[in-house]
Structure formats: structure tokens, C-alpha cells
Write an enzyme that holds these catalytic residues in place. Sequence first.
Site, PDB file in Angstrom:
ATOM      1  N   ASP A 198      -5.188  -3.999   7.604  1.00 40.22           N
ATOM      2  CA  ASP A 198      -4.010  -3.146   7.819  1.00 40.22           C
ATOM      3  C   ASP A 198      -4.242  -2.174   8.986  1.00 40.22           C
ATOM      4  O   ASP A 198      -3.296  -1.571   9.488  1.00 40.22           O
ATOM      5  CB  ASP A 198      -3.745  -2.289   6.570  1.00 40.22           C
ATOM      6  CG  ASP A 198      -2.711  -2.908   5.640  1.00 40.22           C
ATOM      7  OD1 ASP A 198      -1.778  -3.552   6.133  1.00 40.22           O
ATOM      8  OD2 ASP A 198      -2.850  -2.710   4.413  1.00 40.22           O
ATOM      9  N   GLN A 229      -2.005  -2.928  -1.367  1.00 40.86           N
ATOM     10  CA  GLN A 229      -0.583  -2.676  -1.127  1.00 40.86           C
ATOM     11  C   GLN A 229      -0.232  -1.230  -1.484  1.00 40.86           C
ATOM     12  O   GLN A 229      -0.566  -0.750  -2.562  1.00 40.86           O
ATOM     13  CB  GLN A 229       0.261  -3.660  -1.960  1.00 40.86           C
ATOM     14  CG  GLN A 229       1.740  -3.637  -1.656  1.00 40.86           C
ATOM     15  CD  GLN A 229       2.089  -4.112  -0.243  1.00 40.86           C
ATOM     16  OE1 GLN A 229       1.425  -4.947   0.342  1.00 40.86           O
ATOM     17  NE2 GLN A 229       3.150  -3.556   0.311  1.00 40.86           N
ATOM     18  N   LYS A 233       3.014 -12.303   1.406  1.00 42.73           N
ATOM     19  CA  LYS A 233       1.697 -12.348   2.066  1.00 42.73           C
ATOM     20  C   LYS A 233       0.911 -13.560   1.573  1.00 42.73           C
ATOM     21  O   LYS A 233       0.239 -14.241   2.348  1.00 42.73           O
ATOM     22  CB  LYS A 233       0.944 -11.032   1.822  1.00 42.73           C
ATOM     23  CG  LYS A 233       1.534  -9.891   2.632  1.00 42.73           C
ATOM     24  CD  LYS A 233       1.044  -8.498   2.250  1.00 42.73           C
ATOM     25  CE  LYS A 233       1.849  -7.457   3.056  1.00 42.73           C
ATOM     26  NZ  LYS A 233       1.517  -6.062   2.733  1.00 42.73           N
TER      27      LYS A 233
HETATM   28  N1  GUN Z   1       3.391  -0.818   2.141  1.00 41.91           N
HETATM   29  C1  GUN Z   1       4.393  -0.883   3.053  1.00 41.91           C
HETATM   30  N2  GUN Z   1       3.948  -1.461   4.187  1.00 41.91           N
HETATM   31  C2  GUN Z   1       2.658  -1.765   3.986  1.00 41.91           C
HETATM   32  C3  GUN Z   1       1.664  -2.372   4.794  1.00 41.91           C
HETATM   33  O1  GUN Z   1       1.862  -2.758   5.944  1.00 41.91           O
HETATM   34  N3  GUN Z   1       0.452  -2.519   4.218  1.00 41.91           N
HETATM   35  C4  GUN Z   1       0.177  -2.102   2.967  1.00 41.91           C
HETATM   36  N4  GUN Z   1      -1.055  -2.266   2.492  1.00 41.91           N
HETATM   37  N5  GUN Z   1       1.063  -1.526   2.194  1.00 41.91           N
HETATM   38  C5  GUN Z   1       2.297  -1.352   2.709  1.00 41.91           C
END
Ligand code: GUN
Length: 278
Positions: free
Chosen positions: A115, A92, A48
Site C-alpha cells: 500500500d 484493509q 483484490k
Molecule cells: N481503504 C480504502 N482504500 C484503501 C487502500 O488503498 N488500502 C487499504 N489497505 N485500505 C484501504
Amino acid sequence: MTIIDGKEVSLAVKNRIAEQVKQSGIKPGLAVIIVGNDPASRVYVNNKKKACEYCGFLSEEYALPESTTLDELLSLIHKLNEDDKIDGILCQLPLPKHLDEKEVIAAISPKKDVDAFSEVNVGKIMIGDYSFLPCTPAGVMELLSYYNIEVAGKNAVVIGRSNIVGKPMAMLLLHADATVTVCHSKTKGIKEICRKADIIVVATGRRNTLTADMVKEGVTVIDVGMNRDENGKLCGDVDFESVKEKADFITPVPGGVGPMTIAMLMQNTLSAYKNNRK
Ligand code: GUN
């Protein structure tokens, strides 16, 4: 049969974003919070950050120890909610067990919830009034559109009903005028249901959820899974080698949906910038 190239499509999306950022001289900001030492989360967060650099965004990382308390995490989020340089906040998941994910997600301002996990944004997805598209399902829609795969009027099956993928995926397909069936571990006759499908999206987190006997010729198969096989090699939820013989379009793992999730996160961060700094 075409193997869908998620790297190519994600690059096209990121190039479009980077170009806009450069031309308009803006600096969207994304804050990424990671708590603890989960190795998979570490890889996602690094990717990211790299995507932010590529797009010309400001990226801030907050790597907190496993022992972080809920109060500490919430006060960081409150501070970022008020920070004008930051347009998007992403925490996350999964979080360490002692931290309540629901409470953490609820603390993120819906305006910065890139998200699209908060109750407000999930509700908006339901009524088709999108501030933010849920990243993985939006990435799947982008793949279908890039390859000119028709959705309207088609039979689409989503296997898996998670809040992050299955449920919002079904909504996006429905808004694109597919006839949508959601299957899960308690579904009876899943093979017959899948054999009628024109498009199948698999997001169960279980290897070999979809096998060749479950699909018709000419199907489009999108694999959201990310697992390891007995040799430690990355694999998805679909038995790729056998299903690809019957499919017109299929995504590989890795290199299919994965890169798209991050590209759509960049898209959401740019949207947040546009909405927040009007
Ligand atoms: N963990 C697995 N996929 C994601 C996601 O798309 N966003 C976040 N914040 N955590 C995750």
C-alpha cells in the site's frame, strides 16, 4: 470530450502483469487482512482477491473478527513478515476503533508494504525514490499517461489532503513536473484556483465538491470519490453531468479510478516479488 475508461486501462495493466508472471513462471504472493464486517471493505477485498487470481498470484485472505486484539493482529503481521511465500501484506482500512491503524501499519515490513503506507515508503515517495507507488495516485498517473495527457508544465490542482490520496497525489504530479496546488476545506478562493487548472484531481469524499462553474473549458478531471447519492446510486466527488460539458477528459464513477487502484496493487506486489526474492 473523452470519458476515461478505467476498466480498459486496468485490464491493460493486469494483462501486462499476468503475461510476465506466466512467461517467467513465478508466483508472487499477496496476503490481505480484513478485520470486522465493514461491507465496503468486504467488496474491496473480494476484488483484490479476484485480481490476484487473474494475474496468477498466490492470494491469502485473513478475515478476523471485530473482537480481534491488537496483539493478535500484530502477531499475524509478524508471521507474514517472515513468510517467504508472501511478498505483499495489505491490511484493509478502516480498522475497528480499538485498533490503532498507525501501529498496525508500522508493523508491516516496509519491503512488503504494497500500500506504501509505512513511514519508510512515504518518505521514499517524498524524495522520488519509489519502492512502491501509492496505489490510487499511481493509478491516476497511469490513466493520464494512457490517454497521453501532458503533465509537465501544467497547472494541477489536488482537492483533498489525505495521507492515502491527496498528499501522495500531489507528490507524483510534482515529480512529473506539474505546478501543483493542494486545496482543502479551509482553502480560500478555491473556485478561482480551480479555474486556472489544466488537471484537477478530486479526493474529498464529498459529493459535488467540483461543479461546472469551478472549471475552465478543456480541463482534465479525475474523480477519486466514492459516495452514494440520495437514491443510493454510486457517485463521485464531481458533478459529472455538468462538468463533462466543459472537460476534454473526465473519469466516471464507477469505472474510473477505482479499478486502477487494484491494478497498481498488483503492480506493487510484482515489484515486491522482484525485490524480495533476488
Ligand atoms: N481503504 C480504502 N482504500 C484503501 C487502500 O488503498 N488500502 C487499504 N489497505 N485500505 C484501504
